[in-house]
Design an enzyme around this catalytic site. Structure first.
Site, PDB file in Angstrom:
ATOM      1  N   TYR A  97       0.841  -1.212   0.000  1.00  8.49           N
ATOM      2  CA  TYR A  97       0.000   0.000   0.000  1.00  8.49           C
ATOM      3  C   TYR A  97       0.869   1.252   0.000  1.00  8.49           C
ATOM      4  O   TYR A  97       0.715   2.139  -0.838  1.00  8.49           O
ATOM      5  CB  TYR A  97      -0.937   0.009   1.221  1.00  8.49           C
ATOM      6  CG  TYR A  97      -1.471   1.386   1.514  1.00  8.49           C
ATOM      7  CD1 TYR A  97      -2.422   1.965   0.672  1.00  8.49           C
ATOM      8  CD2 TYR A  97      -0.991   2.148   2.590  1.00  8.49           C
ATOM      9  CE1 TYR A  97      -2.888   3.260   0.911  1.00  8.49           C
ATOM     10  CE2 TYR A  97      -1.452   3.430   2.834  1.00  8.49           C
ATOM     11  CZ  TYR A  97      -2.397   3.983   1.991  1.00  8.49           C
ATOM     12  OH  TYR A  97      -2.835   5.268   2.215  1.00  8.49           O
TER      13      TYR A  97
HETATM   14  N1  LIG Z   1      -7.296   7.400   6.118  1.00 10.87           N
HETATM   15  C1  LIG Z   1      -5.997   7.494   6.346  1.00 10.87           C
HETATM   16  O1  LIG Z   1      -5.535   7.226   7.447  1.00 10.87           O
HETATM   17  C2  LIG Z   1      -5.058   7.945   5.235  1.00 10.87           C
HETATM   18  C3  LIG Z   1      -3.739   8.271   5.578  1.00 10.87           C
HETATM   19  C4  LIG Z   1      -2.881   8.682   4.560  1.00 10.87           C
HETATM   20  C5  LIG Z   1      -3.336   8.748   3.238  1.00 10.87           C
HETATM   21  N2  LIG Z   1      -4.622   8.409   2.944  1.00 10.87           N
HETATM   22  C6  LIG Z   1      -5.063   8.467   1.549  1.00 10.87           C
HETATM   23  O2  LIG Z   1      -6.236   9.255   1.462  1.00 10.87           O
HETATM   24  C7  LIG Z   1      -7.057   8.782   0.401  1.00 10.87           C
HETATM   25  C8  LIG Z   1      -8.471   8.592   0.899  1.00 10.87           C
HETATM   26  O3  LIG Z   1      -8.481   7.651   1.945  1.00 10.87           O
HETATM   27  P1  LIG Z   1      -9.762   7.389   2.839  1.00 10.87           P
HETATM   28  O4  LIG Z   1      -9.304   7.124   4.231  1.00 10.87           O
HETATM   29  O5  LIG Z   1     -10.768   8.445   2.593  1.00 10.87           O
HETATM   30  O6  LIG Z   1     -10.256   5.989   2.235  1.00 10.87           O
HETATM   31  P2  LIG Z   1     -11.712   5.551   1.794  1.00 10.87           P
HETATM   32  O7  LIG Z   1     -11.676   4.095   1.510  1.00 10.87           O
HETATM   33  O8  LIG Z   1     -12.713   6.062   2.782  1.00 10.87           O
HETATM   34  O9  LIG Z   1     -11.928   6.365   0.453  1.00 10.87           O
HETATM   35  C9  LIG Z   1     -11.479   5.935  -0.806  1.00 10.87           C
HETATM   36  C10 LIG Z   1     -12.594   6.201  -1.784  1.00 10.87           C
HETATM   37  O10 LIG Z   1     -12.144   5.862  -3.091  1.00 10.87           O
HETATM   38  C11 LIG Z   1     -13.147   5.098  -3.732  1.00 10.87           C
HETATM   39  N3  LIG Z   1     -12.443   4.264  -4.717  1.00 10.87           N
HETATM   40  C12 LIG Z   1     -11.566   3.264  -4.478  1.00 10.87           C
HETATM   41  N4  LIG Z   1     -11.119   2.734  -5.628  1.00 10.87           N
HETATM   42  C13 LIG Z   1     -11.721   3.435  -6.639  1.00 10.87           C
HETATM   43  C14 LIG Z   1     -11.666   3.373  -8.067  1.00 10.87           C
HETATM   44  N5  LIG Z   1     -10.894   2.469  -8.693  1.00 10.87           N
HETATM   45  N6  LIG Z   1     -12.417   4.243  -8.787  1.00 10.87           N
HETATM   46  C15 LIG Z   1     -13.210   5.163  -8.147  1.00 10.87           C
HETATM   47  N7  LIG Z   1     -13.299   5.274  -6.806  1.00 10.87           N
HETATM   48  C16 LIG Z   1     -12.559   4.409  -6.062  1.00 10.87           C
HETATM   49  C17 LIG Z   1     -13.845   4.326  -2.619  1.00 10.87           C
HETATM   50  O11 LIG Z   1     -15.154   3.903  -2.942  1.00 10.87           O
HETATM   51  C18 LIG Z   1     -13.830   5.360  -1.492  1.00 10.87           C
HETATM   52  O12 LIG Z   1     -14.988   6.188  -1.518  1.00 10.87           O
HETATM   53  C19 LIG Z   1      -6.403   7.494  -0.119  1.00 10.87           C
HETATM   54  O13 LIG Z   1      -5.691   7.809  -1.298  1.00 10.87           O
HETATM   55  C20 LIG Z   1      -5.458   7.112   0.993  1.00 10.87           C
HETATM   56  O14 LIG Z   1      -4.345   6.412   0.500  1.00 10.87           O
HETATM   57  C21 LIG Z   1      -5.494   8.012   3.913  1.00 10.87           C
END
Ligand SMILES: NC(=O)c1ccc[n+]([C@@H]2O[C@H](COP(=O)([O-])OP(=O)(O)OC[C@H]3O[C@@H](n4cnc5c(N)ncnc54)[C@H](O)[C@@H]3O)[C@@H](O)[C@H]2O)c1
Length: 332
Positions: A144
């Site tokens: 990841y």
């Molecule tokens: N939550 C954390 O702790 C964290 C920390 C660092 C970075 N991030 C990054 O932030 C971003 C959002 O994370 P989050 O916590 O909101 O996760 P999340 O799973 O809540 O949100 C991801 C969203 O992307 C959508 N998605 C996934 N694959 C897809 C695709 N192929 N096409 C269209 N939509 C798609 C999902 O349905 C979801 O709504 C990610 O890129 C993640 O790597 C999150």
């Protein structure tokens, strides 16, 4: 100045939906794209949502036809579960890397060449218990995290070639919810430390602290818990200042988004006790394989470049996380 409009991929996920609310509050129009894989459809209420995959070029063309005034894409869509990425790396590289490249090409072909990317502090070695700036050693600890690092390099190269301009925001550990409780985590039992404390509290069992012999001030692991609303406001600042941040001579930037303060697991438990006004019993066990002391963000660049710094405390994050969990239960 004309009203700005942004496309937010993953716009009904935890972070994308909160960023959308912050943009709307700041007068920025939002268009959401999400495949519903983990997103919650209710988070699109009153907002324009396109349902589909980020690599569906026909869909991207339709979005560009219907919204020719999109200035920028905020790319939050990804698969994000670390153990799952260890078990299914090909799927993670496919969605997070392969499809992102297809999406970037599809959008660039339609003139959408400003990219704000959800990167992660998980790309840092993060084993010091101290602060990390944007030049700290990179050592992604999972497939990841590696997808995030690979995308950063792709953005850097594409920006250097003039195909796009990009800003990667390296998020530390987001907690909490929109203080107005429009959105929050979709998952009622998140696997981060605060989620585990909340679950233990709900089940009336002690919370397990894994590892108490790290080189931190109290021996427990340390993270930089950033309130998700502060994180969302960093995106608003990055959208509004984009052309000053990613310029034609420096078209790619990385910026840490954290509080600048480390909080240990024991301190997080203490915050939880302050907010709930109840004792939270703990048990202490050995470190688990793969655990790290952790790190906190050095945030000078965010202050200099974005004019942004976090404002909310860990207690605020705990309070809003609890309030959101209660709302989520009532939503069903
Ligand atoms: N939550 C954390 O702790 C964290 C920390 C660092 C970075 N991030 C990054 O932030 C971003 C959002 O994370 P989050 O916590 O909101 O996760 P999340 O799973 O809540 O949100 C991801 C969203 O992307 C959508 N998605 C996934 N694959 C897809 C695709 N192929 N096409 C269209 N939509 C798609 C999902 O349905 C979801 O709504 C990610 O890129 C993640 O790597 C999150």
């Amino acid at each position: 100045m004309a009203r700005m409009k942004v496309l937010i991929t993953g716009g009904i996920g935890y972070i994308g939906s909160t960023v959308a609310s912050a943009c709307i509050d700041a007068g920025i129009e939002v268009v959401l794209l999400d495949d519903l894989s983990t997103g919650r459809v209710g988070f699109a209420e009153g907002r324009t949502l396109y349902i589909g995959d980020i690599a569906d070029v026909d869909l991207l063309n339709r979005i560009a036809d219907e919204h020719p005034d999109i200035d920028l894409v905020i790319h939050c869509a990804a698969r994000i579960v670390v153990p799952e990425s260890v078990a299914e790396p090909l799927s993670y590289y496919d969605v997070n890397v392969g499809r992102t490249v297809t999406m970037l090409r599809g959008l660039a072909a339609r003139g959408i060449r400003r990219v704000l990317f959800s990167s992660s502090a998980a790309i840092y070695r993060g084993d010091s218990g101290g602060g990390v700036d944007e030049n700290a050693p990179i050592a992604p600890g999972s497939p990841y995290a590696n997808t995030k690092w690979i995308i950063e390099q792709i953005l850097r190269d594409a920006a250097a070639a003039g195909e796009i301009r990009a800003v990667a925001l390296r998020y530390f550990n987001p907690i909490g919810a929109d203080p107005r409780l429009r959105t929050g985590l979709q998952n009622p039992t998140p696997s981060h430390a605060l989620g585990k404390i909340m679950t233990a509290h709900a089940d009336s069992v002690p919370f397990t602290i894994t590892g108490t012999d790290w080189k931190t001030r109290d021996g427990s692991g340390l993270r930089d818990y950033i309130h998700v609303w502060d994180l969302a406001l960093a995106h608003v600042a990055a959208v509004q200042r984009f052309d000053d941040v990613a310029t034609s001579s420096a078209p790619y930037q990385v910026i840490n988004v954290g509080t600048g303060d480390g909080v240990t697991v024991r301190e997080l438990v203490a915050a939880f006790e302050r907010v709930t006004k109840e004792p939270m019993p703990v048990v202490e066990v050995e470190r688990r394989p793969g655990d790290q002391a952790g790190a906190y963000a050095i945030v000078d660049r965010a202050a200099d470049v974005l004019g942004w710094s976090s404002q909310r405390s860990v207690d605020d994050g705990v309070r809003d996380a609890l309030a959101w969990a209660e709302k989520l239960r009532s939503l069903g």
